[in-house]
Design a protein around this motif. Sequence first.
Motif, mmCIF file in Angstrom:
data_model
loop_
_atom_site.group_PDB
_atom_site.id
_atom_site.type_symbol
_atom_site.label_atom_id
_atom_site.label_comp_id
_atom_site.label_asym_id
_atom_site.label_seq_id
_atom_site.Cartn_x
_atom_site.Cartn_y
_atom_site.Cartn_z
ATOM 1 N N CYS A 33 -4.459 -5.351 6.541
ATOM 2 C CA CYS A 33 -5.550 -5.334 7.528
ATOM 3 C C CYS A 33 -4.995 -5.330 8.944
ATOM 4 C CB CYS A 33 -6.471 -6.531 7.330
ATOM 5 S SG CYS A 33 -7.469 -6.459 5.837
ATOM 6 N N PHE A 34 -3.988 -6.159 9.201
ATOM 7 C CA PHE A 34 -3.398 -6.196 10.533
ATOM 8 C C PHE A 34 -2.641 -4.910 10.858
ATOM 9 C CE2 PHE A 34 -3.904 -10.852 9.976
ATOM 10 C CZ PHE A 34 -4.743 -11.051 11.063
ATOM 11 N N ASP A 35 -2.245 -4.171 9.838
ATOM 12 C CA ASP A 35 -1.605 -2.868 10.061
ATOM 13 C C ASP A 35 -2.627 -1.733 10.152
ATOM 14 O OD1 ASP A 35 0.957 -3.831 10.252
ATOM 15 O OD2 ASP A 35 1.550 -3.289 8.212
ATOM 16 N N GLY A 36 -3.922 -2.069 10.096
ATOM 17 C CA GLY A 36 -4.966 -1.074 10.308
ATOM 18 C C GLY A 36 -5.650 -0.536 9.069
ATOM 19 N N TYR A 37 -5.261 -1.002 7.888
ATOM 20 C CA TYR A 37 -5.928 -0.556 6.670
ATOM 21 C C TYR A 37 -7.308 -1.208 6.588
ATOM 22 C CZ TYR A 37 -1.284 0.915 5.096
ATOM 23 O OH TYR A 37 -0.056 1.513 4.989
ATOM 24 N N THR A 38 -8.303 -0.446 6.120
ATOM 25 C CA THR A 38 -9.659 -0.992 5.997
ATOM 26 C C THR A 38 -10.337 -0.590 4.689
ATOM 27 O OG1 THR A 38 -10.649 0.923 7.108
ATOM 28 C CG2 THR A 38 -10.059 -0.981 8.499
ATOM 29 N N ARG A 39 -9.795 0.370 3.991
ATOM 30 C CA ARG A 39 -10.512 0.923 2.846
ATOM 31 C C ARG A 39 -9.865 0.548 1.517
ATOM 32 N NH1 ARG A 39 -12.227 6.706 5.495
ATOM 33 N NH2 ARG A 39 -13.394 5.725 7.188
ATOM 34 N N ASP A 41 -9.329 2.146 -1.230
ATOM 35 C CA ASP A 41 -8.289 3.026 -1.775
ATOM 36 C C ASP A 41 -6.966 2.880 -1.037
ATOM 37 O OD1 ASP A 41 -9.562 4.264 0.446
ATOM 38 O OD2 ASP A 41 -9.052 6.275 -0.271
ATOM 39 N N GLN A 42 -7.006 2.543 0.248
ATOM 40 C CA GLN A 42 -5.770 2.301 0.992
ATOM 41 C C GLN A 42 -5.075 1.043 0.477
ATOM 42 O OE1 GLN A 42 -7.632 2.062 4.884
ATOM 43 N NE2 GLN A 42 -6.672 3.999 5.503
ATOM 44 N N PHE A 43 -5.857 -0.019 0.304
ATOM 45 C CA PHE A 43 -5.280 -1.263 -0.214
ATOM 46 C C PHE A 43 -4.708 -1.044 -1.610
ATOM 47 C CE2 PHE A 43 -8.841 -3.255 2.406
ATOM 48 C CZ PHE A 43 -8.017 -3.588 3.464
ATOM 49 N N GLU A 44 -5.480 -0.363 -2.437
ATOM 50 C CA GLU A 44 -5.075 -0.131 -3.829
ATOM 51 C C GLU A 44 -3.769 0.653 -3.900
ATOM 52 O OE1 GLU A 44 -7.572 0.844 -7.801
ATOM 53 O OE2 GLU A 44 -7.847 2.239 -6.147
ATOM 54 N N ALA A 45 -3.661 1.708 -3.087
ATOM 55 C CA ALA A 45 -2.453 2.530 -3.093
ATOM 56 C C ALA A 45 -1.250 1.780 -2.515
ATOM 57 C CB ALA A 45 -2.700 3.815 -2.296
ATOM 58 N N ASN A 46 -1.482 1.008 -1.478
ATOM 59 C CA ASN A 46 -0.378 0.341 -0.804
ATOM 60 C C ASN A 46 0.129 -0.880 -1.565
ATOM 61 O OD1 ASN A 46 1.399 0.275 1.480
ATOM 62 N ND2 ASN A 46 0.285 -1.515 2.176
ATOM 63 N N ILE A 47 -0.780 -1.668 -2.116
ATOM 64 C CA ILE A 47 -0.387 -2.914 -2.769
ATOM 65 C C ILE A 47 -0.120 -2.732 -4.257
ATOM 66 C CG2 ILE A 47 -1.124 -5.275 -3.291
ATOM 67 C CD1 ILE A 47 -2.650 -5.260 -0.668
ATOM 68 N N GLY A 48 -0.858 -1.827 -4.891
ATOM 69 C CA GLY A 48 -0.665 -1.604 -6.319
ATOM 70 C C GLY A 48 -1.383 -2.619 -7.191
ATOM 71 N N LEU A 49 -2.360 -3.303 -6.645
ATOM 72 C CA LEU A 49 -3.142 -4.279 -7.377
ATOM 73 C C LEU A 49 -4.217 -3.563 -8.181
ATOM 74 C CD1 LEU A 49 -3.448 -7.385 -7.559
ATOM 75 C CD2 LEU A 49 -4.965 -7.273 -5.597
ATOM 76 N N SER A 50 -4.549 -4.062 -9.369
ATOM 77 C CA SER A 50 -5.580 -3.432 -10.186
ATOM 78 C C SER A 50 -6.910 -3.451 -9.429
ATOM 79 C CB SER A 50 -5.740 -4.173 -11.516
ATOM 80 O OG SER A 50 -6.353 -5.429 -11.306
ATOM 81 N N SER A 51 -7.770 -2.498 -9.745
ATOM 82 C CA SER A 51 -9.075 -2.401 -9.070
ATOM 83 C C SER A 51 -9.883 -3.675 -9.203
ATOM 84 C CB SER A 51 -9.880 -1.232 -9.643
ATOM 85 O OG SER A 51 -9.273 -0.020 -9.323
ATOM 86 N N SER A 52 -9.907 -4.245 -10.411
ATOM 87 C CA SER A 52 -10.715 -5.455 -10.614
ATOM 88 C C SER A 52 -10.154 -6.631 -9.823
ATOM 89 C CB SER A 52 -10.816 -5.802 -12.098
ATOM 90 O OG SER A 52 -9.548 -6.079 -12.631
ATOM 91 N N MET A 53 -8.842 -6.783 -9.791
ATOM 92 C CA MET A 53 -8.228 -7.877 -9.047
ATOM 93 C C MET A 53 -8.417 -7.670 -7.544
ATOM 94 S SD MET A 53 -6.697 -10.750 -9.539
ATOM 95 C CE MET A 53 -5.917 -10.711 -11.126
ATOM 96 N N LEU A 54 -8.276 -6.434 -7.093
ATOM 97 C CA LEU A 54 -8.481 -6.126 -5.682
ATOM 98 C C LEU A 54 -9.925 -6.412 -5.280
ATOM 99 C CD1 LEU A 54 -7.525 -5.052 -2.975
ATOM 100 C CD2 LEU A 54 -7.874 -2.724 -3.861
#
Length: 167
Positions: A33-39, A41-54
């Motif tokens: 978030c502090f690096d500007g991510y808001t969406r 799909d961005q979090f999912e791609a960057n962190i690699g966390l499962s959709s349900s956990m995210l």
Amino acid sequence: MPARVRVEDRECPLSTAMSYVGEWWTVLLLHDCFDGYTRFDQFEANIGLSSSMLTTRLKTLVDNGILTKRVYHERPVRHEYVLTDFGRSLRPVLVAMAAWRNEQLAPSERAMILVDTDTGREVEPVTVDPVTGLSVSDPRFAFRSGPAAGEEMRARYAGERGKPGGS
């Protein structure tokens, strides 16, 4: 098995802060978030966390008032997650955590550094007492019970126990 929570932890600011951001994934989400991510799909791609956990982590951050969820696309409905003022106030905490880790590394071993964007100079953040100018890591600064402290918190900091070097 749930962890045993001491009565004094319920009012301790460190314990309550950890209840907001004490999970590994939460800190990584905040970093994004502090690096500007808001969406999502961005979090999912960057962190690699499962959709349900995210989804669960984002919901918790929204429920705790750290992020706000708002629609950015109507059809289909898509949301973005934006830091609130409360969430933005966590930035110094993350900066301090990164600086703490970088202090343990040689400059050539640091994968991420904090820089002054006007000069490009790496900065080493410190937390200081504004009255004395001393770093709060100085042993003269110690926790004590505050005005809202309950009996257990007052007992914790009674006498020598709350003094630097006390047991």
